[in-house]
Structures are given as C-alpha cells and as structure tokens.
Write a protein that holds these residues in place. Structure first.
Motif, PDB file in Angstrom:
ATOM      1  N   ILE A  22     -70.751 -34.333  57.369  1.00  0.00           N
ATOM      2  CA  ILE A  22     -69.452 -33.652  57.372  1.00  0.00           C
ATOM      3  C   ILE A  22     -69.188 -33.022  56.005  1.00  0.00           C
ATOM      4  O   ILE A  22     -68.734 -31.877  55.907  1.00  0.00           O
ATOM      5  CB  ILE A  22     -68.334 -34.634  57.740  1.00  0.00           C
ATOM      6  N   CYS A  23     -69.495 -33.770  54.959  1.00  0.00           N
ATOM      7  CA  CYS A  23     -69.308 -33.235  53.608  1.00  0.00           C
ATOM      8  C   CYS A  23     -70.208 -32.032  53.365  1.00  0.00           C
ATOM      9  O   CYS A  23     -69.789 -31.037  52.759  1.00  0.00           O
ATOM     10  CB  CYS A  23     -69.609 -34.326  52.578  1.00  0.00           C
ATOM     11  N   LEU A  24     -71.446 -32.105  53.829  1.00  0.00           N
ATOM     12  CA  LEU A  24     -72.369 -30.982  53.672  1.00  0.00           C
ATOM     13  C   LEU A  24     -71.860 -29.754  54.399  1.00  0.00           C
ATOM     14  O   LEU A  24     -71.912 -28.633  53.862  1.00  0.00           O
ATOM     15  CB  LEU A  24     -73.749 -31.379  54.205  1.00  0.00           C
ATOM     16  N   ASP A  25     -71.362 -29.939  55.614  1.00  0.00           N
ATOM     17  CA  ASP A  25     -70.850 -28.822  56.397  1.00  0.00           C
ATOM     18  C   ASP A  25     -69.688 -28.139  55.687  1.00  0.00           C
ATOM     19  O   ASP A  25     -69.635 -26.912  55.577  1.00  0.00           O
ATOM     20  CB  ASP A  25     -70.410 -29.343  57.767  1.00  0.00           C
ATOM     21  N   ARG A  26     -68.747 -28.937  55.165  1.00  0.00           N
ATOM     22  CA  ARG A  26     -67.604 -28.372  54.460  1.00  0.00           C
ATOM     23  C   ARG A  26     -68.011 -27.768  53.111  1.00  0.00           C
ATOM     24  O   ARG A  26     -67.452 -26.765  52.676  1.00  0.00           O
ATOM     25  CB  ARG A  26     -66.542 -29.450  54.229  1.00  0.00           C
TER      26      ARG A  26
ATOM     27  N   LEU B 232     -68.124 -23.252  49.551  1.00  0.00           N
ATOM     28  CA  LEU B 232     -68.778 -22.702  48.365  1.00  0.00           C
ATOM     29  C   LEU B 232     -69.793 -21.612  48.676  1.00  0.00           C
ATOM     30  O   LEU B 232     -70.083 -20.780  47.812  1.00  0.00           O
ATOM     31  CB  LEU B 232     -69.470 -23.821  47.575  1.00  0.00           C
ATOM     32  N   PHE B 233     -70.336 -21.605  49.891  1.00  0.00           N
ATOM     33  CA  PHE B 233     -71.330 -20.594  50.270  1.00  0.00           C
ATOM     34  C   PHE B 233     -70.969 -20.018  51.641  1.00  0.00           C
ATOM     35  O   PHE B 233     -71.678 -20.244  52.634  1.00  0.00           O
ATOM     36  CB  PHE B 233     -72.735 -21.196  50.292  1.00  0.00           C
ATOM     37  N   PRO B 234     -69.854 -19.302  51.747  1.00  0.00           N
ATOM     38  CA  PRO B 234     -69.372 -18.831  53.056  1.00  0.00           C
ATOM     39  C   PRO B 234     -70.354 -17.909  53.775  1.00  0.00           C
ATOM     40  O   PRO B 234     -70.427 -17.931  55.004  1.00  0.00           O
ATOM     41  CB  PRO B 234     -68.070 -18.104  52.705  1.00  0.00           C
ATOM     42  N   ILE B 235     -71.090 -17.085  53.028  1.00  0.00           N
ATOM     43  CA  ILE B 235     -72.043 -16.183  53.675  1.00  0.00           C
ATOM     44  C   ILE B 235     -73.175 -16.988  54.322  1.00  0.00           C
ATOM     45  O   ILE B 235     -73.557 -16.760  55.479  1.00  0.00           O
ATOM     46  CB  ILE B 235     -72.612 -15.177  52.660  1.00  0.00           C
ATOM     47  N   THR B 236     -73.703 -17.932  53.573  1.00  0.00           N
ATOM     48  CA  THR B 236     -74.745 -18.800  54.116  1.00  0.00           C
ATOM     49  C   THR B 236     -74.220 -19.607  55.300  1.00  0.00           C
ATOM     50  O   THR B 236     -74.909 -19.804  56.302  1.00  0.00           O
ATOM     51  CB  THR B 236     -75.263 -19.754  53.036  1.00  0.00           C
ATOM     52  N   PHE B 237     -72.977 -20.058  55.197  1.00  0.00           N
ATOM     53  CA  PHE B 237     -72.371 -20.821  56.286  1.00  0.00           C
ATOM     54  C   PHE B 237     -72.294 -19.996  57.563  1.00  0.00           C
ATOM     55  O   PHE B 237     -72.542 -20.503  58.664  1.00  0.00           O
ATOM     56  CB  PHE B 237     -70.982 -21.290  55.873  1.00  0.00           C
TER      57      PHE B 237
ATOM     58  N   ALA C  32     -62.986 -26.019  44.202  1.00  0.00           N
ATOM     59  CA  ALA C  32     -63.171 -24.624  44.614  1.00  0.00           C
ATOM     60  C   ALA C  32     -61.984 -24.123  45.426  1.00  0.00           C
ATOM     61  O   ALA C  32     -61.538 -22.982  45.259  1.00  0.00           O
ATOM     62  CB  ALA C  32     -64.460 -24.502  45.424  1.00  0.00           C
ATOM     63  N   LEU C  33     -61.460 -24.958  46.317  1.00  0.00           N
ATOM     64  CA  LEU C  33     -60.322 -24.538  47.125  1.00  0.00           C
ATOM     65  C   LEU C  33     -59.067 -24.343  46.277  1.00  0.00           C
ATOM     66  O   LEU C  33     -58.298 -23.402  46.488  1.00  0.00           O
ATOM     67  CB  LEU C  33     -60.062 -25.568  48.221  1.00  0.00           C
ATOM     68  N   LYS C  34     -58.860 -25.235  45.338  1.00  0.00           N
ATOM     69  CA  LYS C  34     -57.692 -25.101  44.466  1.00  0.00           C
ATOM     70  C   LYS C  34     -57.811 -23.880  43.578  1.00  0.00           C
ATOM     71  O   LYS C  34     -56.829 -23.161  43.334  1.00  0.00           O
ATOM     72  CB  LYS C  34     -57.540 -26.363  43.623  1.00  0.00           C
ATOM     73  N   LYS C  35     -59.009 -23.617  43.102  1.00  0.00           N
ATOM     74  CA  LYS C  35     -59.236 -22.468  42.231  1.00  0.00           C
ATOM     75  C   LYS C  35     -59.104 -21.158  42.981  1.00  0.00           C
ATOM     76  O   LYS C  35     -58.847 -20.106  42.385  1.00  0.00           O
ATOM     77  CB  LYS C  35     -60.628 -22.581  41.607  1.00  0.00           C
ATOM     78  N   SER C  36     -59.294 -21.188  44.323  1.00  0.00           N
ATOM     79  CA  SER C  36     -59.295 -19.954  45.105  1.00  0.00           C
ATOM     80  C   SER C  36     -57.912 -19.333  45.260  1.00  0.00           C
ATOM     81  O   SER C  36     -57.793 -18.232  45.781  1.00  0.00           O
ATOM     82  CB  SER C  36     -59.880 -20.227  46.498  1.00  0.00           C
ATOM     83  N   ARG C  37     -56.878 -20.057  44.865  1.00  0.00           N
ATOM     84  CA  ARG C  37     -55.540 -19.482  44.939  1.00  0.00           C
ATOM     85  C   ARG C  37     -55.425 -18.281  43.994  1.00  0.00           C
ATOM     86  O   ARG C  37     -55.880 -18.329  42.859  1.00  0.00           O
ATOM     87  CB  ARG C  37     -54.477 -20.510  44.540  1.00  0.00           C
TER      88      ARG C  37
END
Length: 321
Positions: A135-139, A144-149, A209-214
C-alpha cells in the motif's frame, strides 16, 4: 533450540515450550501447557490475550465489513483496494483462529489443530507488514512519480505483487509450522525491521511531498492529493502504534535473560502487532463513518481526525482512490 516468538501466541506448545515455538512438535512428549515456564510473567500473557480477544469481538466483523464495502465499490475501486482487501481477509482469518486455539487447549488437545495455529501465526507475521508495504509503495509511486504511476496503473501489477506476498507468506508460515530451522526467529526480526523502515521512510516522503505541493498562499490541497494524504497519515499512525514496540524490543534479545525475553518481552511486542487486525479496519471504516457496532459518540471521537473530507465527499466514497 530456537526461541518462540510469543508466550501467549505459543499457548498450545508442549511443556517447557511456548506456543509459537519453531521447535518440532515431536521433540517432546510432554502435554501442552499455556504458561509453563512463564508463571512469573502472567501480566504479559494476559495483555496479549486481551488484545487477541478484541480481534475476535471487533476485528472479525470490522474486517468482514471492509471486504463487503470493497466488493460493493469495486467499480470505483482505487489501486490499493486489492491490498486492503487481502489484508482484511488475512486479519479476519487470524481472528477466527483465536477461538479455535482456546478449544484446542481445553477440549481437543489436537496436534493437527496446533499445526494449523502455528501456520496462522506465520500468516499474521508476514502478510500484515508486506501488504502494508505494498500500500505504501502504491501511494509512494502515485504521489512522487505520477507519470510512472499512470503507466503502471493496470491491475495486473497489483495482482503480481499480491501473488508474491501470498507466496512469501505461505513459505514463511509453512516453515514456522514445521519448525526446527536454525535461527528462524531472526527472519521475522529482519522482516519487521526492513518493512518498518521502508514504511516510515515511504510515508514520510509522501506526506512531505503532498504538503509541499500546495501552491504559494494556498491552504487547500487538490482533492485527490487530500485523499492520498489522509490515507497515508492513517497508515503511518497504524505503523507506529503496531510495529514500533516489536521493532524497539526484539533486536535487543541478547540484553534480556531468556525467560524474560520469551515470557514477557515477546508477548508484549506481539500484542501490539496482533491488535493491528482490529486497528486497521477500524481506521478505514472510520473514514467512511461505517462502524455500526460502536456507539455514535465513539464513532465521532474515533473519526474526528479523518472526517473533514467525508463531509464534502459523502460517506460512501472510497477515500483511498
């Protein structure tokens, strides 16, 4: 002679051996004993027993409800749902075996049932950390790598990981059931240290990463990122609560006397690991406001830190999408 992993988990071993021991069962002909050799450390055994009782009373129905919700929402499933479903199934299976352990102790005294119980402990030791790591790997890849995801979003990749976890779980559980392998208990210590380190590092990176994305001057995240942030935060809380005690205690086995480690340290450490079979589904259900077996006041308190988004998205929306 290998050490056992939990005094109460090893409730049905031969005399002088704890229940979860990896020593072959035919190494002695003495009768089964719950606390033989651990009479001075009953507190730890009762502590573990209490936690396992919660798995039966609360954990089993909670995990079955999680499975039912995931099946109902399968058309709008998130990529992590397959791991959550497998984790809920394994936790429910672990809970079901607890009353069988009691029956075997007081009624059946069956060696065959004892082997099944040992296999169950192997399943719990392995499936939980590995599926949570998936689950952690999936998230991690999603954030962090949306294109690869996007390229790896097909379910076949999750099915492959699930198959690998099942194979590792069966191999470990079978080895535990047979017993007799030298230093076998160190396999679990290495596994829990590796998965704990990975999950902490992974979730910390995601949250950062999510917090920084704001954006500059913005207080709100993108809705999809909010969902991911909330799920990762809940997983991180589960990881710290359930895995930190064994991670902090088990590597220092040599600093304890054998009796203290076998009869006190291990039962306490495994109690926190075992209760994850109840904590995991409750945290998931609290985000959906689906806890029918608890009073409404308890539900509000339990889900207070996860309920903000549910007010916007509705109680039936899958927060792990």
């Amino acid at each position: 002679m290998e050490r056992y992993q939990s005094s109460f988990n090893s409730t049905f071993t031969p005399t002088q051996l704890p229940l979860n021991t990896t020593v072959p069962i035919n190494a002695t002909k003495k009768p089964f004993s719950v606390i033989d050799g651990c009479e001075q450390y009953l507190e730890a055994i009762l502590f573990d027993l209490t936690f396992q009782s919660f798995n039966v009373i609360v954990g089993i129905p909670a995990n079955l409800l999680v499975i039912a919700i995931l099946i109902h929402n399968r058309k709008e499933a998130s990529t992590s749902d397959i791991f959550l479903g497998c984790l809920a199934f394994m936790d429910a299976y672990f809970g079901v075996m607890t009353p069988l352990s009691f029956f075997n102790l007081y009624l059946w005294n069956s060696k065959e049932v004892w082997f099944a119980i040992k296999f169950t402990f192997g399943v719990k030791d392995t499936s939980g950390p590995l599926f949570r790591s998936c689950i952690c790997l999936d998230r991690f890849v999603a954030v962090l790598f949306p294109i690869t995801f996007g390229q790896l979003k097909h379910i076949k990749y999750r099915l492959f990981l699930t198959l690998v976890v099942f194979c590792l779980t069966c191999a470990y559980s079978a080895a535990k059931m047979v017993g007799g392998l030298p230093n076998f208990e160190k396999v679990f210590t290495g596994e829990i240290l590796a998965t704990f380190t990975w999950m902490i590092a992974c979730n910390a990176s995601i949250l950062w990463a999510l917090k920084k994305s704001r954006g500059a001057g913005k207080d709100e995240m993108h809705p999809m990122k909010k969902k991911a942030f909330k799920m990762v935060l809940s997983i991180l809380c589960i990881i710290v609560f359930n895995y930190l005690p064994p991670v902090a205690l088990f590597p220092f086995e040599d600093y304890y006397s054998p009796d203290v480690f076998r009869c006190y340290v291990q039962p306490v450490g495994f109690a926190f690991l075992n209760i994850s079979s109840t904590v995991q589904p409750l945290v998931y259900l609290s985000r959906l406001n689906r806890l029918p077996f608890l009073p409404e006041a308890c539900i509000k308190k339990f889900s207070s830190c996860f309920s903000t988004e549910n007010k916007k998205s509705g109680p039936t929306q899958n927060p792990t999408a």
